[in-house]
Design a protein around this motif. Sequence first.
Motif, PDB file in Angstrom:
ATOM      1  N   ALA A 243      49.590  16.310  16.756  1.00 20.62           N
ATOM      2  CA  ALA A 243      48.559  16.628  17.748  1.00 20.62           C
ATOM      3  C   ALA A 243      48.012  15.355  18.383  1.00 20.62           C
ATOM      4  N   LEU A 244      47.838  14.312  17.572  1.00 16.87           N
ATOM      5  CA  LEU A 244      47.355  13.038  18.101  1.00 16.87           C
ATOM      6  C   LEU A 244      48.356  12.461  19.100  1.00 16.87           C
ATOM      7  N   ALA A 245      49.634  12.559  18.780  1.00 24.17           N
ATOM      8  CA  ALA A 245      50.667  12.036  19.690  1.00 24.17           C
ATOM      9  C   ALA A 245      50.580  12.704  21.061  1.00 24.17           C
ATOM     10  N   GLU A 246      50.345  14.015  21.082  1.00 23.58           N
ATOM     11  CA  GLU A 246      50.239  14.724  22.360  1.00 23.58           C
ATOM     12  C   GLU A 246      49.022  14.257  23.150  1.00 23.58           C
ATOM     13  N   LEU A 247      47.901  14.028  22.452  1.00 23.93           N
ATOM     14  CA  LEU A 247      46.684  13.573  23.131  1.00 23.93           C
ATOM     15  C   LEU A 247      46.838  12.134  23.624  1.00 23.93           C
ATOM     16  N   LEU A 248      47.629  11.331  22.928  1.00 24.23           N
ATOM     17  CA  LEU A 248      47.928   9.977  23.406  1.00 24.23           C
ATOM     18  C   LEU A 248      48.774  10.033  24.679  1.00 24.23           C
ATOM     19  N   LYS A 249      49.732  10.948  24.685  1.00 25.31           N
ATOM     20  CA  LYS A 249      50.600  11.089  25.851  1.00 25.31           C
ATOM     21  C   LYS A 249      49.818  11.584  27.070  1.00 25.31           C
ATOM     22  N   SER A 250      48.845  12.473  26.815  1.00 23.63           N
ATOM     23  CA  SER A 250      48.067  13.032  27.926  1.00 23.63           C
ATOM     24  C   SER A 250      47.010  12.059  28.437  1.00 23.63           C
ATOM     25  N   GLY A 251      46.705  11.030  27.643  1.00 26.95           N
ATOM     26  CA  GLY A 251      45.693  10.064  28.025  1.00 26.95           C
ATOM     27  C   GLY A 251      44.304  10.381  27.522  1.00 26.95           C
ATOM     28  N   HIS A 252      44.142  11.538  26.854  1.00 22.97           N
ATOM     29  CA  HIS A 252      42.817  11.856  26.305  1.00 22.97           C
ATOM     30  C   HIS A 252      42.405  10.835  25.249  1.00 22.97           C
ATOM     31  N   VAL A 253      43.353  10.473  24.383  1.00 24.23           N
ATOM     32  CA  VAL A 253      43.134   9.409  23.409  1.00 24.23           C
ATOM     33  C   VAL A 253      43.755   8.134  23.971  1.00 24.23           C
ATOM     34  N   ALA A 254      42.933   7.076  24.059  1.00 24.07           N
ATOM     35  CA  ALA A 254      43.394   5.844  24.699  1.00 24.07           C
ATOM     36  C   ALA A 254      44.274   4.990  23.804  1.00 24.07           C
ATOM     37  N   ALA A 262      51.527  10.375   6.900  1.00 22.42           N
ATOM     38  CA  ALA A 262      51.659  11.566   6.064  1.00 22.42           C
ATOM     39  C   ALA A 262      52.851  11.452   5.132  1.00 22.42           C
ATOM     40  N   GLU A 263      53.932  10.847   5.620  1.00 21.69           N
ATOM     41  CA  GLU A 263      55.115  10.619   4.783  1.00 21.69           C
ATOM     42  C   GLU A 263      55.411   9.133   4.765  1.00 21.69           C
ATOM     43  N   GLU A 264      55.496   8.567   3.571  1.00 26.71           N
ATOM     44  CA  GLU A 264      55.796   7.148   3.417  1.00 26.71           C
ATOM     45  C   GLU A 264      56.911   6.973   2.390  1.00 26.71           C
ATOM     46  N   PRO A 265      57.804   6.002   2.567  1.00 24.78           N
ATOM     47  CA  PRO A 265      57.892   5.098   3.710  1.00 24.78           C
ATOM     48  C   PRO A 265      58.150   5.876   4.997  1.00 24.78           C
ATOM     49  N   ALA A 266      57.483   5.471   6.066  1.00 29.76           N
ATOM     50  CA  ALA A 266      57.595   6.176   7.341  1.00 29.76           C
ATOM     51  C   ALA A 266      58.761   5.621   8.148  1.00 29.76           C
ATOM     52  N   LYS A 267      59.863   6.338   8.154  1.00 26.62           N
ATOM     53  CA  LYS A 267      61.029   5.936   8.950  1.00 26.62           C
ATOM     54  C   LYS A 267      60.977   6.555  10.344  1.00 26.62           C
ATOM     55  N   GLU A 268      60.387   7.753  10.429  1.00 28.51           N
ATOM     56  CA  GLU A 268      60.179   8.430  11.699  1.00 28.51           C
ATOM     57  C   GLU A 268      58.761   8.991  11.698  1.00 28.51           C
ATOM     58  N   ASN A 269      58.146   9.023  12.881  1.00 25.50           N
ATOM     59  CA  ASN A 269      56.789   9.545  12.961  1.00 25.50           C
ATOM     60  C   ASN A 269      56.479   9.843  14.431  1.00 25.50           C
ATOM     61  N   PRO A 270      55.721  10.902  14.713  1.00 25.64           N
ATOM     62  CA  PRO A 270      55.389  11.218  16.116  1.00 25.64           C
ATOM     63  C   PRO A 270      54.655  10.091  16.838  1.00 25.64           C
ATOM     64  N   LEU A 271      54.020   9.191  16.076  1.00 29.14           N
ATOM     65  CA  LEU A 271      53.251   8.117  16.699  1.00 29.14           C
ATOM     66  C   LEU A 271      54.107   6.899  17.057  1.00 29.14           C
ATOM     67  N   PHE A 272      55.296   6.823  16.494  1.00 22.09           N
ATOM     68  CA  PHE A 272      56.135   5.657  16.728  1.00 22.09           C
ATOM     69  C   PHE A 272      56.583   5.587  18.202  1.00 22.09           C
ATOM     70  N   ASN A 273      56.608   4.355  18.695  1.00 24.39           N
ATOM     71  CA  ASN A 273      57.119   4.051  20.036  1.00 24.39           C
ATOM     72  C   ASN A 273      56.271   4.621  21.169  1.00 24.39           C
ATOM     73  N   LEU A 274      55.022   4.968  20.867  1.00 20.70           N
ATOM     74  CA  LEU A 274      54.110   5.378  21.936  1.00 20.70           C
ATOM     75  C   LEU A 274      53.320   4.168  22.418  1.00 20.70           C
TER      76      LEU A 274
END
Length: 531
Positions: A243-254, A262-274
């Motif tokens: 949900a945070l990733a979507e709000l970052l993409k929309s610009g609501h979260v700067a 949530a999962e570690e070690p984090a190899k993939e995550n919705p927040l990566f590369n944003l």
Amino acid sequence: MAPKVLVSDKLSETAVQIFRDRGIDVDFMPDLGKDKEKLAELVGQYDGLAIRSATKVTPTILEAATNLKVVGRAGIGTDNVDKEAASKKGVIVMNTPFGNMITTAEHAIAMMFAVARQIPEASESTHAGKWEKSKFMGVELTNKTLGVIGAGNIGGIVCDRARGLKMKVIAYDPFLSEEKADKMGVEKVELDDLLGRADFITLHVPFIAGVTENILSAENLAKTKKGVRIINCARGGLVDEAALAELLKSGHVAGAAFDVFAEEPAKENPLFNLPNVVCTPHLGAATTEAQENVALQVAEQMSNYLLTGAVENALNMPSVTAEEAKVMGPWIKLADHLGAFAGQMTDEPIKAINILYDGVVAEMNLEALNCSVISGIMKKANPDVNMVSAPVIAKERGIQISTTNQDKSGSFDGYIKVTVVTDDMERSVAGTVFSDGKPRFIQIKGINIDAEVGAHMLYTTNEDVPGIIGTLGQTMGENGVNIANFTLGRSEVGGGAIALLYVDEEVPAPIRQKLIETGLFKQVKPLVFDV
């Protein structure tokens, strides 16, 4: 013969030397923890095992550890130790809960700066030979509002540092009193208020399933101020990352800065590369000073236990001597149950805890019993709390602790009564230990009862009218909930009454709601106890 300790992770040479200086035979094998088969082969030779996070103390390892008396974790997290299995084996598990607080708080502040000024992106761009000065327009921290979720040990340090940066600090913490907030120089607010006002939000709470889990859910994230920046250096699972990733993409979260996932070690995550998301690999405690501090502390604690029997920062054993433990064990357990009852029944900030010891228990180690009561109360907010850290946390939160001991005054040889005080109410619960060594609840809110303590219980309040027993029994039966024990009590005929049910498993929320909808019950509360 001198005790033997195995150091199976990378502790400092200074910490290893502490064992030697105290006369303990120590083997330093910093890579052994990664080889579980070799560790299982060797661990049976040792009285103590000093670890960090690489060593996994599993039931298999504990089964092979035939002489092991203590596991010492240099750091606060003990997810890599099976504490239940260790307790069954009689192995004490220690940690060092306060060695990395400053380091973790400083990392949160550093991450806040990094996301405010887009430092990682600007650095990468400049290293690439670009000079994109106009691209990286940041924001100042001065005069911005910082919302701190969780104002305990680490959160409190962040509040102090943020005030030094001339930020306005607001804090959400159900256990933070108004008086303590005033002393900290922060404004105590509710969560929705914080979400709507904060320019930056930083989290400093433990992960508790169903409580702090996804405290920044999609719904709560949508309540945040447009342009907010979110920092999480506490625990993974506190934020709905998708949900945070979507709000970052929309610009609501700067922007966002995350050290935990949530999962570690984090190899993939919705927040990566944003864009404008700063990520680090769980570095909160990763400073030379913090690693040295916790290593030295664990070496001292383990040495003290192996040489003198003193127990410090134990997660599965009260801090009492071996002699006291034989007599006090059941009373320590009772004290924890009474605290847990009071803590689970109290949602408001606690101002004071008053503990009364009567009869035989008044002659025991009251400091240890106090610690057990306070630990029981604080577990609702922090399940990692122990008998040593609980009083420190209570003091930091401005909670006043008072103790009274008196000669035998009733029909029991001894009893403990715990009263918690908030701004609006006082709530008390009392218990004793029967001759069979089992703790019992004997009074709740001034109403006398006789209730066995179970892992799962249901507490209800109602007016003393006919039909209560039938409604409880029928509702439980129709929904497949088995009642192991059923206790009733009332203040007077037709007055206030309570029921305490010992059930085989937690009563689900829909069943509790059915009881409320009958109109007979004022309160229906599930309770959980570590039995």
